[in-house]
Design a protein around this motif. Structure first.
Motif, PDB file in Angstrom:
ATOM      1  N   ILE A  81       0.834  -1.201   0.000  1.00 61.88           N
ATOM      2  CA  ILE A  81       0.000   0.000   0.000  1.00 61.88           C
ATOM      3  C   ILE A  81       0.872   1.256   0.000  1.00 61.88           C
ATOM      4  CG2 ILE A  81      -1.706   1.318   1.303  1.00 61.88           C
ATOM      5  CD1 ILE A  81      -2.906  -1.243   2.256  1.00 61.88           C
ATOM      6  N   SER A  82       2.029   1.179   0.656  1.00 65.25           N
ATOM      7  CA  SER A  82       2.920   2.347   0.718  1.00 65.25           C
ATOM      8  C   SER A  82       3.358   2.793  -0.668  1.00 65.25           C
ATOM      9  CB  SER A  82       4.158   2.017   1.557  1.00 65.25           C
ATOM     10  OG  SER A  82       4.867   0.917   1.005  1.00 65.25           O
ATOM     11  N   GLY A  83       3.397   1.850  -1.611  1.00 60.99           N
ATOM     12  CA  GLY A  83       3.818   2.189  -2.961  1.00 60.99           C
ATOM     13  C   GLY A  83       2.733   2.840  -3.792  1.00 60.99           C
ATOM     14  N   ILE A  84       1.472   2.735  -3.340  1.00 63.54           N
ATOM     15  CA  ILE A  84       0.358   3.314  -4.087  1.00 63.54           C
ATOM     16  C   ILE A  84      -0.505   4.179  -3.170  1.00 63.54           C
ATOM     17  CG2 ILE A  84       0.264   1.477  -5.809  1.00 63.54           C
ATOM     18  CD1 ILE A  84      -2.058   0.256  -4.231  1.00 63.54           C
ATOM     19  N   SER A  85       0.122   4.769  -2.146  1.00 65.78           N
ATOM     20  CA  SER A  85      -0.646   5.466  -1.117  1.00 65.78           C
ATOM     21  C   SER A  85      -1.483   6.597  -1.680  1.00 65.78           C
ATOM     22  CB  SER A  85       0.301   5.988  -0.033  1.00 65.78           C
ATOM     23  OG  SER A  85       1.290   6.822  -0.611  1.00 65.78           O
ATOM     24  N   ASP A  86      -0.909   7.392  -2.580  1.00 58.33           N
ATOM     25  CA  ASP A  86      -1.630   8.516  -3.171  1.00 58.33           C
ATOM     26  C   ASP A  86      -2.809   7.999  -3.996  1.00 58.33           C
ATOM     27  OD1 ASP A  86      -2.326  10.998  -3.988  1.00 58.33           O
ATOM     28  OD2 ASP A  86      -0.456  11.478  -4.997  1.00 58.33           O
ATOM     29  N   TYR A  87      -2.554   6.988  -4.783  1.00 53.62           N
ATOM     30  CA  TYR A  87      -3.586   6.348  -5.610  1.00 53.62           C
ATOM     31  C   TYR A  87      -4.685   5.759  -4.732  1.00 53.62           C
ATOM     32  CZ  TYR A  87      -5.354   2.706  -8.873  1.00 53.62           C
ATOM     33  OH  TYR A  87      -6.130   1.878  -9.651  1.00 53.62           O
ATOM     34  N   HIS A 257       3.154   6.052 -15.685  1.00 56.39           N
ATOM     35  CA  HIS A 257       2.298   6.650 -14.655  1.00 56.39           C
ATOM     36  C   HIS A 257       3.047   7.788 -13.961  1.00 56.39           C
ATOM     37  CE1 HIS A 257       4.510   4.384 -11.636  1.00 56.39           C
ATOM     38  NE2 HIS A 257       4.098   3.228 -12.120  1.00 56.39           N
ATOM     39  N   ASP A 258       2.343   8.514 -13.115  1.00 58.95           N
ATOM     40  CA  ASP A 258       2.879   9.745 -12.532  1.00 58.95           C
ATOM     41  C   ASP A 258       4.126   9.528 -11.683  1.00 58.95           C
ATOM     42  OD1 ASP A 258       0.929  11.258 -13.714  1.00 58.95           O
ATOM     43  OD2 ASP A 258      -0.339  11.413 -11.934  1.00 58.95           O
ATOM     44  N   LEU A 259       4.181   8.425 -10.938  1.00 59.19           N
ATOM     45  CA  LEU A 259       5.343   8.192 -10.085  1.00 59.19           C
ATOM     46  C   LEU A 259       6.603   8.002 -10.929  1.00 59.19           C
ATOM     47  CD1 LEU A 259       3.814   5.906  -7.309  1.00 59.19           C
ATOM     48  CD2 LEU A 259       4.154   8.384  -7.294  1.00 59.19           C
ATOM     49  N   ILE A 260       6.462   7.354 -12.082  1.00 65.58           N
ATOM     50  CA  ILE A 260       7.589   7.236 -13.010  1.00 65.58           C
ATOM     51  C   ILE A 260       7.941   8.618 -13.559  1.00 65.58           C
ATOM     52  CG2 ILE A 260       8.358   6.275 -15.216  1.00 65.58           C
ATOM     53  CD1 ILE A 260       6.656   3.817 -14.642  1.00 65.58           C
ATOM     54  N   ALA A 261       6.934   9.415 -13.879  1.00 67.77           N
ATOM     55  CA  ALA A 261       7.171  10.757 -14.411  1.00 67.77           C
ATOM     56  C   ALA A 261       7.929  11.623 -13.406  1.00 67.77           C
ATOM     57  CB  ALA A 261       5.846  11.419 -14.778  1.00 67.77           C
ATOM     58  N   ALA A 280       9.733  17.973 -23.105  1.00 65.97           N
ATOM     59  CA  ALA A 280       8.435  17.961 -22.431  1.00 65.97           C
ATOM     60  C   ALA A 280       8.242  16.626 -21.727  1.00 65.97           C
ATOM     61  CB  ALA A 280       7.317  18.199 -23.440  1.00 65.97           C
ATOM     62  N   LEU A 281       7.390  16.607 -20.713  1.00 65.02           N
ATOM     63  CA  LEU A 281       7.192  15.395 -19.914  1.00 65.02           C
ATOM     64  C   LEU A 281       5.732  15.280 -19.506  1.00 65.02           C
ATOM     65  CD1 LEU A 281       8.455  12.976 -18.305  1.00 65.02           C
ATOM     66  CD2 LEU A 281       8.743  14.591 -16.399  1.00 65.02           C
ATOM     67  N   ALA A 282       5.216  14.048 -19.551  1.00 64.85           N
ATOM     68  CA  ALA A 282       3.824  13.805 -19.135  1.00 64.85           C
ATOM     69  C   ALA A 282       3.739  12.474 -18.403  1.00 64.85           C
ATOM     70  CB  ALA A 282       2.889  13.800 -20.345  1.00 64.85           C
ATOM     71  N   GLY A 283       2.751  12.361 -17.548  1.00 68.92           N
ATOM     72  CA  GLY A 283       2.505  11.127 -16.811  1.00 68.92           C
ATOM     73  C   GLY A 283       1.092  10.632 -17.039  1.00 68.92           C
ATOM     74  N   PHE A 284       0.615   9.799 -16.111  1.00 73.44           N
ATOM     75  CA  PHE A 284      -0.728   9.243 -16.222  1.00 73.44           C
ATOM     76  C   PHE A 284      -1.177   8.871 -14.812  1.00 73.44           C
ATOM     77  CE2 PHE A 284      -4.302   6.778 -17.391  1.00 73.44           C
ATOM     78  CZ  PHE A 284      -4.519   6.876 -18.761  1.00 73.44           C
ATOM     79  N   ASP A 285      -2.404   9.168 -14.478  1.00 69.96           N
ATOM     80  CA  ASP A 285      -3.119   8.802 -13.231  1.00 69.96           C
ATOM     81  C   ASP A 285      -3.732  10.009 -12.554  1.00 69.96           C
ATOM     82  OD1 ASP A 285      -2.688   6.117 -13.493  1.00 69.96           O
ATOM     83  OD2 ASP A 285      -1.096   5.996 -11.993  1.00 69.96           O
ATOM     84  N   GLY A 286      -3.050  11.180 -12.617  1.00 71.74           N
ATOM     85  CA  GLY A 286      -3.607  12.356 -11.957  1.00 71.74           C
ATOM     86  C   GLY A 286      -3.388  12.367 -10.463  1.00 71.74           C
ATOM     87  N   LEU A 287      -2.278  11.792  -9.993  1.00 70.07           N
ATOM     88  CA  LEU A 287      -1.991  11.799  -8.559  1.00 70.07           C
ATOM     89  C   LEU A 287      -1.648  13.211  -8.100  1.00 70.07           C
ATOM     90  CD1 LEU A 287       0.191   8.575  -8.203  1.00 70.07           C
ATOM     91  CD2 LEU A 287      -2.297   8.806  -8.180  1.00 70.07           C
ATOM     92  N   SER A 288      -1.967  13.506  -6.849  1.00 69.36           N
ATOM     93  CA  SER A 288      -1.710  14.853  -6.339  1.00 69.36           C
ATOM     94  C   SER A 288      -0.224  15.172  -6.346  1.00 69.36           C
ATOM     95  CB  SER A 288      -2.277  14.992  -4.920  1.00 69.36           C
ATOM     96  OG  SER A 288      -1.708  14.044  -4.045  1.00 69.36           O
ATOM     97  N   ALA A 289       0.614  14.144  -6.231  1.00 72.48           N
ATOM     98  CA  ALA A 289       2.060  14.370  -6.229  1.00 72.48           C
ATOM     99  C   ALA A 289       2.543  15.007  -7.532  1.00 72.48           C
ATOM    100  CB  ALA A 289       2.792  13.048  -6.003  1.00 72.48           C
ATOM    101  N   ILE A 297       3.332  18.409 -13.464  1.00 71.07           N
ATOM    102  CA  ILE A 297       3.416  17.452 -14.564  1.00 71.07           C
ATOM    103  C   ILE A 297       2.060  17.263 -15.254  1.00 71.07           C
ATOM    104  CG2 ILE A 297       3.922  15.055 -15.171  1.00 71.07           C
ATOM    105  CD1 ILE A 297       5.923  15.026 -12.854  1.00 71.07           C
ATOM    106  N   THR A 298       2.063  17.445 -16.562  1.00 67.52           N
ATOM    107  CA  THR A 298       0.877  17.127 -17.370  1.00 67.52           C
ATOM    108  C   THR A 298       0.549  15.654 -17.197  1.00 67.52           C
ATOM    109  OG1 THR A 298       1.257  18.870 -18.994  1.00 67.52           O
ATOM    110  CG2 THR A 298       0.029  16.929 -19.750  1.00 67.52           C
ATOM    111  N   THR A 299      -0.731  15.349 -17.059  1.00 70.86           N
ATOM    112  CA  THR A 299      -1.119  13.974 -16.746  1.00 70.86           C
ATOM    113  C   THR A 299      -2.518  13.683 -17.275  1.00 70.86           C
ATOM    114  OG1 THR A 299      -1.297  12.371 -14.917  1.00 70.86           O
ATOM    115  CG2 THR A 299      -2.132  14.579 -14.504  1.00 70.86           C
ATOM    116  N   VAL A 300      -2.916  12.440 -17.168  1.00 72.52           N
ATOM    117  CA  VAL A 300      -4.292  12.034 -17.431  1.00 72.52           C
ATOM    118  C   VAL A 300      -4.895  11.658 -16.093  1.00 72.52           C
ATOM    119  CG1 VAL A 300      -5.781  10.290 -18.475  1.00 72.52           C
ATOM    120  CG2 VAL A 300      -3.907  11.283 -19.795  1.00 72.52           C
ATOM    121  N   LYS A 301      -5.925  12.355 -15.691  1.00 74.45           N
ATOM    122  CA  LYS A 301      -6.518  12.144 -14.374  1.00 74.45           C
ATOM    123  C   LYS A 301      -7.560  11.044 -14.414  1.00 74.45           C
ATOM    124  CE  LYS A 301      -8.582  14.593 -10.466  1.00 74.45           C
ATOM    125  NZ  LYS A 301      -7.558  14.083  -9.535  1.00 74.45           N
ATOM    126  N   GLN A 302      -7.326  10.019 -13.630  1.00 70.40           N
ATOM    127  CA  GLN A 302      -8.331   8.972 -13.452  1.00 70.40           C
ATOM    128  C   GLN A 302      -9.372   9.430 -12.429  1.00 70.40           C
ATOM    129  OE1 GLN A 302      -7.203   4.905 -12.805  1.00 70.40           O
ATOM    130  NE2 GLN A 302      -5.083   5.292 -13.346  1.00 70.40           N
TER     131      GLN A 302
END
Length: 343
Positions: A81-87, A257-261, A280-289, A297-302
């Motif tokens: 869970i610690s690895g996906i706490s924000d999610y 995903h965002d943590l990789i970004a 330029a850089l983008a991620g995926f998930d829309g985490l608050s981090a 970071i530009t992202t796709v918000k789930q």
């Protein structure tokens, strides 16, 4: 009487206590509390009044035993869970709301997801009424035994290719496609992709969108621009360095995903490059981090809260109707353009 009241405050009040207080049989008290028609209204009112005065609370365990229900939903993880706490924080907020509104509690299992055998033990124990699986990937070798156990389950956040399995998933394909089109519209021709193949169908959908967007823009696919990682920080940064060290490096990078970004951003800045002027850089998930970095970071918000909510609601459908057909939901996502692509 003072001693009796103190004792009731210390020990849970039972129907036996009410029976002794009123001088009636235990069965009469039980039937009165359950509103049975063979008990007079006067007796019901008297029993209920004394039960209230004594602080009686019905036993949830006994009630659930009669109904063969626990009123509990198990959330089973196969990752820390610690690895996906924000999610997880957003997901559990929606899940608990849906569960509590329907009289259920959520129980977290962080070990049962480590192997199919442990998961099956949980099913056989019937500690919960149903399961929500929070896994990176749920293979058929896990799904089929679960179906045989006949304990309802829903897969959260992941699409699966199994016609009998239920899931609630974000629209990974169209989310990644929106990211690619955004970068292509900005004029980027060489777009790197830091991938996570271990995520199976999520990887399939996002990578397919990457390839399709390139084809739609008549840009040849260059396999050197796709680097795999396992999600560990050092490996995420290593993947970024591999892209930066290409003879013709990318002008933009999409992280799986965002943590990789976030790790990629650190690697890029360490090289003395500017984001997004140099890359330029983008991620995926829309985490608050991903909103707290500099640049953001530009992202796709789930819709994480909705994913949690609808996963529980889907499971409740199975608990209400054992003939419920599989529920497979794909929820729309939203492109959030931030400083890392247009700053």
């Amino acid at each position: 009487m003072a001693f009796t009241q103190t004792l009731f405050q210390i020990m849970p009040v039972t129907i036996e206590d009410i029976s002794k207080q009123l001088g009636v049989s235990i069965s009469t008290v039980s039937r009165a509390l359950n509103g049975k028609v063979d008990v007079s209204e006067a007796t019901k009112e008297r029993v209920q009044q004394v039960a209230q005065e004594m602080g009686y609370q019905p036993s949830a365990a006994a009630r659930n035993l009669r109904r063969q229900r626990t009123e509990k939903i198990g959330f089973v993880f196969n990752t820390a869970i610690s690895g996906i706490s924000d999610y997880f924080a957003e997901i559990i907020a929606g899940a608990t709301t849906a569960a509590e509104e329907n009289g259920h509690n959520i129980v977290l299992y962080t070990n049962a997801g480590h192997s199919p055998d442990e998961l099956l033990k949980l099913c056989k124990a019937r500690e919960v009424d149903g399961l929500v699986l929070v896994w990176d990937h749920v293979p058929a070798t896990v799904i089929d035994p679960l179906l045989e156990e006949a304990l309802p389950f829903v897969i959260l956040g992941r699409r699966v290719n199994h016609h009998q399995a239920s899931y609630v998933s974000p629209d990974n394909y169209n989310g990644a496609l929106a990211l690619m089109r955004h970068l292509l519209d900005l004029g980027h021709m060489r777009i790197g992709f830091i991938d996570r193949p271990a995520m199976k169908l999520t990887h399939v959908d996002r990578f397919a969108a990457y390839r399709d967007a390139l084809e739609g823009a008549s840009i040849p696919f260059d396999p050197s621009l796709v680097i795999a990682t396992d999600g560990e920080q050092s490996n995420n940064q290593s993947a970024t360095y591999q892209l930066l060290d290409l003879p013709s490096p990318p002008t933009a990078v999409i992280a799986f995903h965002d943590l990789i970004a976030i790790d990629a951003l650190e690697a890029i800045l360490e090289r003395g490059l500017h984001v997004p002027r140099d890359i330029a850089l983008a991620g995926f998930d829309g985490l608050s981090a991903s909103l707290l970095t500099k640049p953001s970071i530009t992202t796709v918000k789930q819709p994480l809260r909705k994913i949690g909510e609808q996963s529980v609601q889907a499971l409740l459908c199975f608990l209400a109707n054992n003939k419920q057909q599989p529920i497979q939901i794909t929820l729309p996502v939203q492109l959030e353009i931030r400083e890392s692509t247009i700053g």
